[in-house]
Design an enzyme around this catalytic site. Structure first.
Site, PDB file in Angstrom:
ATOM      1  N   GLY A 202      99.967  64.576  27.200  1.00  0.00           N
ATOM      2  CA  GLY A 202      99.787  63.349  27.972  1.00  0.00           C
ATOM      3  C   GLY A 202      98.531  63.398  28.799  1.00  0.00           C
ATOM      4  N   ASN A 203      98.414  62.479  29.727  1.00  0.00           N
ATOM      5  CA  ASN A 203      97.258  62.476  30.624  1.00  0.00           C
ATOM      6  C   ASN A 203      97.697  61.954  31.989  1.00  0.00           C
ATOM      7  OD1 ASN A 203      96.789  59.476  30.742  1.00  0.00           O
ATOM      8  ND2 ASN A 203      96.650  59.825  28.534  1.00  0.00           N
ATOM      9  N   ARG A 204      96.758  61.952  32.953  1.00  0.00           N
ATOM     10  CA  ARG A 204      97.144  61.679  34.336  1.00  0.00           C
ATOM     11  C   ARG A 204      97.124  60.200  34.702  1.00  0.00           C
ATOM     12  NH1 ARG A 204      93.326  64.940  37.865  1.00  0.00           N
ATOM     13  NH2 ARG A 204      94.408  63.801  39.493  1.00  0.00           N
ATOM     14  N   SER A 205      96.934  59.321  33.747  1.00  0.00           N
ATOM     15  CA  SER A 205      96.910  57.893  34.091  1.00  0.00           C
ATOM     16  C   SER A 205      98.249  57.468  34.690  1.00  0.00           C
ATOM     17  CB  SER A 205      96.638  57.069  32.834  1.00  0.00           C
ATOM     18  OG  SER A 205      96.815  55.712  33.122  1.00  0.00           O
ATOM     19  N   ALA A 274      95.032  54.639  29.020  1.00  0.00           N
ATOM     20  CA  ALA A 274      94.399  55.901  28.628  1.00  0.00           C
ATOM     21  C   ALA A 274      95.086  56.343  27.340  1.00  0.00           C
ATOM     22  CB  ALA A 274      94.580  56.933  29.731  1.00  0.00           C
TER      23      ALA A 274
END
Ligand code: C5P
Length: 409
Positions: A202-205, A274
């Site tokens: 995943g990512n931090r969005s 994102a």
């Protein structure tokens, strides 16, 4: 316009009489909703005489017309003046114990507050936090101004002058329909690409900027399809409850691609999500274990389709497509990369912001630069994610005007 004026307990309530008169004089229908405390400063007969409408503070009168929500539903504009520290706190908490509270929860119209209080109360961290929360939700704050206060002291805390409040609020309400009739798609949040049944890349969005874009568009009159990848906590809640926003969930890049293609006939597409550039080639059927993999686990990743580039390649005439880019570079290198990215993706506008370990993600504030079709900077904005969202929509409208697609299709 149907305007609701909320009045709360503060000496500046006497000035709100002039505000109501000014609004009526410019041809608007005004309904006054005081709090019980406000009536200690200016009484019901004054408000009724000046607005020519019945005035009550409670939700228990005129129940047959469901007044506790109908005022908010009918309003084109809500102004709270003066807004006391106490009322700002109640608004931030969403309390609905009186007619003003229910009206504020029931409305989707622009809300303007004109705070008035002593400087110490205005500067208190609790009030600062409440104002920040309200701004984040799209509430507009006018004033307070610096000047003499009731106790003989002086400083920021004085309610703005009634004519200034009226001009600000009416200007805002006029601007708030500039996306009327436009169908827009906004994507928000971060995709999660499964590794196995329990893990993902995943990512931090957090989804805050995307949701703010959806809310700003809907508040300005657009019909919004919000495609939400993973969005943090209750960030999605205000959008999910908005009458002009339809939310579709899309967990992975491929799901988001499908949802975006389904909605691709929109007038404007804003890709704020994102989206993972890569996904695990073959998500494991069972949980990956250390027993199987030992000390080193190698993952095979394959590239995801570039959704926004595909949409731009297949765009119909009159469609505006906006991409976002979060980059760890700064200054000229950031701009150069953004310009290359805009061209490569074939989008009309690219909004770029600098991100890093401690900036950009998860925060309430944002700073971004919008690059236009010829690589020129068409906007640079810093502020709450809502303020940034409004600036992006301003840039979209300006781009549609210059490309001759301003009219709604
Ligand atoms: O190339 P980069 O990931 O920086 O591009 C960001 C922009 O492209 C965003 O608007 C994002 O939503 C979009 N994007 C996409 N499909 C991908 C990756 C990014 O549409 N696979």
């Amino acid at each position: 316009m149907f305007v609701v004026v909320g009045v709360t307990g503060g000496i500046a309530a006497y000035k709100t009489v002039h505000l109501v008169r000014a609004l009526i004089a410019s041809g608007h229908e005004v309904h006054v909703v005081p709090t019980a405390d406000a009536l200690r400063f200016v009484g019901v007969p004054t408000w009724e005489a000046i607005s020519r409408h019945p005035v009550t503070t409670t939700v228990h009168e005129d129940v047959a017309t469901v007044r506790h929500v109908s005022l908010g539903q009918r309003a084109d504009l809500v102004i709270v003046a003066p807004a006391s520290a106490n009322t700002l706190a109640k608004m931030a908490a969403g309390l609905a114990e009186d007619l003003l509270g229910t009206t504020l929860l029931a409305t989707t119209a622009p809300v303007v507050v004109a705070p008035a209080m002593h400087t110490e109360m205005w500067r208190h961290p609790a009030t600062r936090a409440n104002i920040a929360t309200l701004r984040e939700r799209g509430v507009h704050v006018v004033g307070p101004v610096d000047g003499p206060l009731t106790g003989g002291d002086s400083g920021p805390g004085r309610m703005s002058e009634p004519d200034d409040i009226a001009a600000f609020a009416l200007g805002l309400a006029a601007a708030s329909t500039d996306l009327d009739g436009l169908r827009v798609v906004v994507t928000a949040g971060g995709t999660r690409e499964p590794l196995d049944p329990v893990r993902f890349l995943g990512n931090r969005s957090s989804g805050r900027q995307g949701v703010a874009l959806a809310l700003a568009a809907a508040d300005r009159g657009a019909e919004v399809a919000l495609i939400a990848a993973h969005v943090e906590g209750d960030v999605l809640a205000p959008a999910a409850g908005h009458p002009r926003i339809a939310v579709t969930a899309a967990g992975t890049a491929l799901e988001l691609q499908q949802a975006a293609q389904d909605a691709a006939s929109a007038d404007v597409i804003v890709m704020a999500a994102a989206v993972a550039d890569y996904r695990p080639a073959r998500p494991a059927d069972g949980k990956l274990t250390k027993e199987q993999n030992g000390d080193t686990l190698r993952l095979d990743l394959v590239a995801n389709p570039d959704i926004v580039a595909e949409l731009a390649a297949g765009r119909r005439e009159g469609q505006t497509i906006v991409a976002f880019a979060a980059e760890t570079e700064t200054g000229d290198a950031l701009l150069a990369r953004a310009r290359r990215k805009r061209e490569r993706k074939g989008v009309d506008l690219l909004a770029v912001n600098e991100v890093g370990w401690d900036r950009g993600f998860e925060a309430a504030e944002n700073e971004l630069t919008v690059i236009g079709a010829d690589g020129a900077i068409v906007a640079h904005v810093a502020g709450t994610k809502r303020a940034v969202a409004d600036a992006v929509w301003d840039a979209v409208l300006a781009s549609r005007r210059t490309s001759g697609t301003a009219s709604v299709s």
